[in-house]
Enzyme design. Structure first.
Site, PDB file in Angstrom:
ATOM      1  N   ASP A 165      40.603  21.974  33.920  1.00  0.00           N
ATOM      2  CA  ASP A 165      39.305  21.000  33.925  1.00  0.00           C
ATOM      3  C   ASP A 165      39.268  21.181  34.898  1.00  0.00           C
ATOM      4  O   ASP A 165      38.847  21.818  35.488  1.00  0.00           O
ATOM      5  CB  ASP A 165      39.472  19.725  33.601  1.00  0.00           C
ATOM      6  CG  ASP A 165      40.486  19.674  32.121  1.00  0.00           C
ATOM      7  OD1 ASP A 165      40.214  19.578  31.116  1.00  0.00           O
ATOM      8  OD2 ASP A 165      40.798  18.206  31.831  1.00  0.00           O
ATOM      9  N   LYS A 202      47.754  35.468  38.843  1.00  0.00           N
ATOM     10  CA  LYS A 202      49.262  34.604  38.249  1.00  0.00           C
ATOM     11  C   LYS A 202      47.532  33.308  38.600  1.00  0.00           C
ATOM     12  O   LYS A 202      48.693  32.803  39.372  1.00  0.00           O
ATOM     13  CB  LYS A 202      50.450  34.737  38.855  1.00  0.00           C
ATOM     14  CG  LYS A 202      51.243  35.898  38.666  1.00  0.00           C
ATOM     15  CD  LYS A 202      50.925  36.852  39.777  1.00  0.00           C
ATOM     16  CE  LYS A 202      52.209  38.103  39.218  1.00  0.00           C
ATOM     17  NZ  LYS A 202      51.431  38.803  38.913  1.00  0.00           N
ATOM     18  N   HIS A 227      60.967  37.600  43.687  1.00  0.00           N
ATOM     19  CA  HIS A 227      59.151  38.130  43.164  1.00  0.00           C
ATOM     20  C   HIS A 227      58.440  37.207  43.868  1.00  0.00           C
ATOM     21  O   HIS A 227      56.982  37.197  43.702  1.00  0.00           O
ATOM     22  CB  HIS A 227      58.995  38.096  41.339  1.00  0.00           C
ATOM     23  CG  HIS A 227      57.670  38.188  41.010  1.00  0.00           C
ATOM     24  ND1 HIS A 227      56.628  37.562  41.002  1.00  0.00           N
ATOM     25  CD2 HIS A 227      57.515  39.340  41.714  1.00  0.00           C
ATOM     26  CE1 HIS A 227      56.012  38.859  40.157  1.00  0.00           C
ATOM     27  NE2 HIS A 227      56.700  39.803  40.808  1.00  0.00           N
ATOM     28  N   ASP A 283      53.894  30.825  62.548  1.00  0.00           N
ATOM     29  CA  ASP A 283      54.002  28.947  63.841  1.00  0.00           C
ATOM     30  C   ASP A 283      54.404  27.991  62.977  1.00  0.00           C
ATOM     31  O   ASP A 283      53.889  27.074  63.572  1.00  0.00           O
ATOM     32  CB  ASP A 283      52.822  29.490  64.580  1.00  0.00           C
ATOM     33  CG  ASP A 283      53.099  30.439  65.759  1.00  0.00           C
ATOM     34  OD1 ASP A 283      53.712  31.055  65.633  1.00  0.00           O
ATOM     35  OD2 ASP A 283      51.835  30.990  65.762  1.00  0.00           O
ATOM     36  N   HIS A 338      46.314  41.896  37.392  1.00  0.00           N
ATOM     37  CA  HIS A 338      47.830  41.924  38.439  1.00  0.00           C
ATOM     38  C   HIS A 338      47.610  39.624  38.426  1.00  0.00           C
ATOM     39  O   HIS A 338      48.654  39.437  39.416  1.00  0.00           O
ATOM     40  CB  HIS A 338      47.837  42.137  39.564  1.00  0.00           C
ATOM     41  CG  HIS A 338      49.070  42.389  40.288  1.00  0.00           C
ATOM     42  ND1 HIS A 338      50.103  41.923  41.686  1.00  0.00           N
ATOM     43  CD2 HIS A 338      50.808  42.838  39.857  1.00  0.00           C
ATOM     44  CE1 HIS A 338      51.010  42.056  41.282  1.00  0.00           C
ATOM     45  NE2 HIS A 338      51.770  42.242  40.536  1.00  0.00           N
TER      46      HIS A 338
END
EC number: 2.7.8.-
Length: 400
Positions: A292, A287, A113, A120, A285
């Site tokens: 803080d 994540k 996933h 490079d 979608h």
């Protein structure tokens, strides 16, 4: 914990395909030595075709191009797409290829996933964005809201090593790229992986440490939110000690059952002072999370059983005030302009008859990874792909 903090990095947050694809393709067009690319999904739409073209152009310049895709997420590439790449010397590998049964993909669990690119050995991309047109706004109401990070500096060497480690069983040629560890910025960054070997809980553990250390605010924007007991307790405890805990979850889901599972947790969270928003403009979608004024994370890992206990995932954890502030301002605007706030009164209406269902579903889903764990773990199971014939699409090379 597998990660090592690296100082001296430079970062840029990329929001949605409009930011991500032009920048990735620009860097691939500038590649001179090597392009390594991992992703869950490549589709043969306008994004996948542009990716194919820039990779072909790179290979023609003499750049080594190596791709790893997931056997479930990228199950439908046709003969012509694969052949156009392999004719130019592009190496394509598939993670856990499995035959269909009655036209259905069978290899649902323990997926590759991760979404990583290293070019490079000097610049890299990490996030949750696949190579498909549904990450662009002009896709329509189901276009995804998502995030990635472009990074340069010493952390790129860790990403380079991580990608080569995955590829090694199927592709053992030494890399021509020599990543530099020279500082180029001020950000402190750590790469965390979730695998099926030694690092099974590193991403979840780092989230927990950050949540438990929160003193002012904590914001999570996560597509598939169904964490375990430890994360839920950490969020509850943070809210109870006065931290402003905010969740931004799916309000227009790409999969209805995912939203239904997340909503099972609302009563518990809201009762303890957690603020919950549902993002309603299009499917979320992303994540990402922040704590803080300094800590943040961007990557491929959701806070759900598949990501935390089964899939191969990769997140960057970042300590940088400027990056944290930029992400925080963006998420505040997102919640104010495109979200609806979930109120406790609405959630508890009729809760008496849903409580037993909530209890049963929660405990089943939290034990689901252990049940799925009875199946064999997929450990570095990559197969080289070669085109075969037009009728059959593509298959893994028969190497024994």
């Amino acid at each position: 914990m597998s990660g090592i903090w690296r100082d001296g990095n430079q970062l840029r947050l990329l929001i949605n395909g409009e930011d991500y694809y032009p920048r990735v393709f620009e860097c691939i067009r500038a590649a001179r030595i090597e392009v390594l690319l991992e992703t869950f999904i490549i589709r043969e739409d306008k994004v996948g075709l542009e990716l194919q073209q820039v990779l072909i152009e790179a290979a023609r310049r003499g750049v080594r191009v190596v791709i790893a895709v997931d056997g479930y997420g990228t199950a439908d590439l046709q003969h012509e797409y694969v052949a156009a790449l392999t004719r130019e010397g592009v190496k394509i590998h598939v993670f856990d290829p499995s035959p269909r049964r009655f036209g259905m993909r069978t290899n649902l669990f323990r997926r590759l996933h991760r979404k990583l690119v290293v070019i490079d050995g000097q610049c890299a991309f990490v996030g949750g964005i696949n190579y498909s047109a549904d990450h662009l706004g002009d896709f329509g109401e189901m276009a995804k809201q998502d995030y990635a990070v472009e990074v340069s500096g010493p952390i790129v060497s860790d990403l380079h090593v991580a990608m080569l480690r995955l590829l090694r069983p199927a592709f053992s040629e030494p890399s021509p790229a020599q990543p530099s560890r020279e500082p180029v910025g001020d950000a402190r960054v750590m790469l965390l992986e979730r695998d099926n070997e030694r690092h099974t809980t590193d991403i979840e553990d780092e989230h927990l440490r950050a949540f438990e250390s929160a003193r002012k605010h904590l914001v999570i924007a996560n597509a598939y939110f169904f964490p375990g007991y430890r994360v839920l307790r950490a969020l509850r405890n943070a809210a109870q000690r006065g931290v402003q805990v905010t969740l931004i979850l799916q309000g227009q889901p790409d999969m209805r059952w995912v939203q239904a599972f997340s909503r099972l947790l609302y009563n518990y969270l809201l009762r303890h002072g957690v603020v919950v928003y549902e993002y309603c403009q299009r499917p979320l979608h992303g994540k990402v999370a922040l704590v803080d004024d300094e800590w943040s994370t961007v990557g491929s890992s959701n806070l759900d059983p598949l990501s935390l206990a089964l899939n191969l995932e990769a997140n960057l954890v970042i300590r940088d005030r400027a990056f944290n502030h930029y992400l925080h301002e963006h998420l505040l605007a997102l919640s104010a302009e495109h979200c609806k706030r979930i109120e406790l009164e609405r959630v508890i209406r009729g809760y008496w008859w849903r409580a037993p269902l909530v209890f049963l579903c929660f405990h089943f889903l939290r034990r689901f990874p252990a049940i799925a764990g009875w199946l064999p773990a997929h450990r570095k199971n990559l197969k080289p792909l070669e085109p075969i014939d037009k009728a059959r699409g593509y298959e893994e090379e028969k190497t024994g």
